[in-house]
Scaffold this active site. Sequence first.
Site, PDB file in Angstrom:
ATOM      1  CE1 TYR A 108       2.161   1.275   2.236  1.00 53.95           C
ATOM      2  CE2 TYR A 108       3.742   1.935   0.561  1.00 53.95           C
ATOM      3  CZ  TYR A 108       3.062   0.947   1.240  1.00 53.95           C
ATOM      4  OH  TYR A 108       3.300  -0.367   0.939  1.00 53.95           O
ATOM      5  CD  GLU A 198       2.466  -1.931   4.061  1.00 62.04           C
ATOM      6  OE1 GLU A 198       2.129  -1.939   2.871  1.00 62.04           O
ATOM      7  OE2 GLU A 198       1.802  -2.490   4.955  1.00 62.04           O
TER       8      GLU A 198
END
Length: 387
Positions: A108, A198
Amino acid sequence: MKIHEYQAKALLRYYGVPAPRGEAAATPEEARRIAGELSGQVVVKAQIHAGGRGKGGGVKPAATPEEAEEAARSILGMRLVTHQTGPEGKRVHRVLVEEASTIRKELYLSLVVDRSRGKECVVLMASEAGGMEIEQVAATAPERIVRCAVHPAAGFSPFQARKLSVALGLAAVQAKQFAEIVRNLYRLFLEKDCSLIEINPLAITEKGQLLALDTKITFDDDGLYRHPEIRELRDPEEEDPLEVAAKNAAVNYIKLDGNVGCMVNGAGLAMTTMDLIKMAGGEPANFLDVGGGASSEQIEKAFRILSADPKVKCILINIFGGILRCDRVSSGLIQAAGKMEMKLPMVVRLQGTNVEEGRRMLQESNLRFTVADGLYEAAQKAVSLIG
Ligand code: GDP
Ligand code: MN
């Protein structure tokens, strides 16, 4: 402003961040053609402005162009419900067809503006526990997400990338790629006035390459005037229709979930009004700043936006008449409410120049106005009218 995954990936590629090859399709036939032009397995992905698509059935693998067409047929037109869309879901108008990757590990990575430190700066967040469970990780094992603030003057330093790489347990080859990716993302973030980038998952493929398999980019609306090429990526179908109408009418409006509609001049007064509605036991239906002018045209536009929200049961109007005189405001309110035959009860709190005249006009208007003196009294009256 948000954009779609396929648009975000094009931006990533432009900035030298590796993302799978692929293209967007609006029909099943187009999806089949794109799959035919790519090699081997593909993934067909719903394009909506919300995450959680994998769990909602919006991401499907396909081994052949025929399968890709089938997958696109089942996803296009569906109302995709995810934990980010709300129960009503979002209609899918486009899919992204891209080369599938074999994933060894899902990381992530995100960049956000952190306003909580007293001085605004970009913060990088990364985790070796990426993928669809990242929210769970954040809630139960926040120590698995590492953070690193970038000093606005010093900029992003290779040292910071190395620190993150160590925390992510990356091997040397990937650490090098990772540093390059972060450097490029930081450049993209600044140059395009982003508020969020993101990448989840940032995959390590079986060949050991880092690849952005999914990405979300959000831009600061106040920076959009500098980026016509980004403004072109706007998809009005993804936005709240009332917020689009408000934007066109130059009214600052944000829809909320309550039932007391608010019409206020000035952002600070609007915030205060919302707080007082809460204090009086109600829930504001929106933030709405009509601006300094508050002409009868502007008031009418605001009334129309407020009454188009079926949840609104009462409207609280709180106007401070400084340069703008209260009698002018009242005449605008009366004209607009009369013209559109306003059915909702309206509580009005006026203060400022010519306030007595303004109140008298409202009281004598035979429209559904209730006049209040104080701010809190107005909020209480509005909440009591909800019933
Ligand atoms: P989201 O659920 O909206 O965040 O959509 P994602 O694009 O992140 O897809 C959800 C999940 O599907 C990812 O976390 C991956 O595990 C998986 N996925 C997406 N693309 C691929 C791919 O090319 N290959 C494989 N094996 N899995 C993929
Ligand atoms: Mn994802």
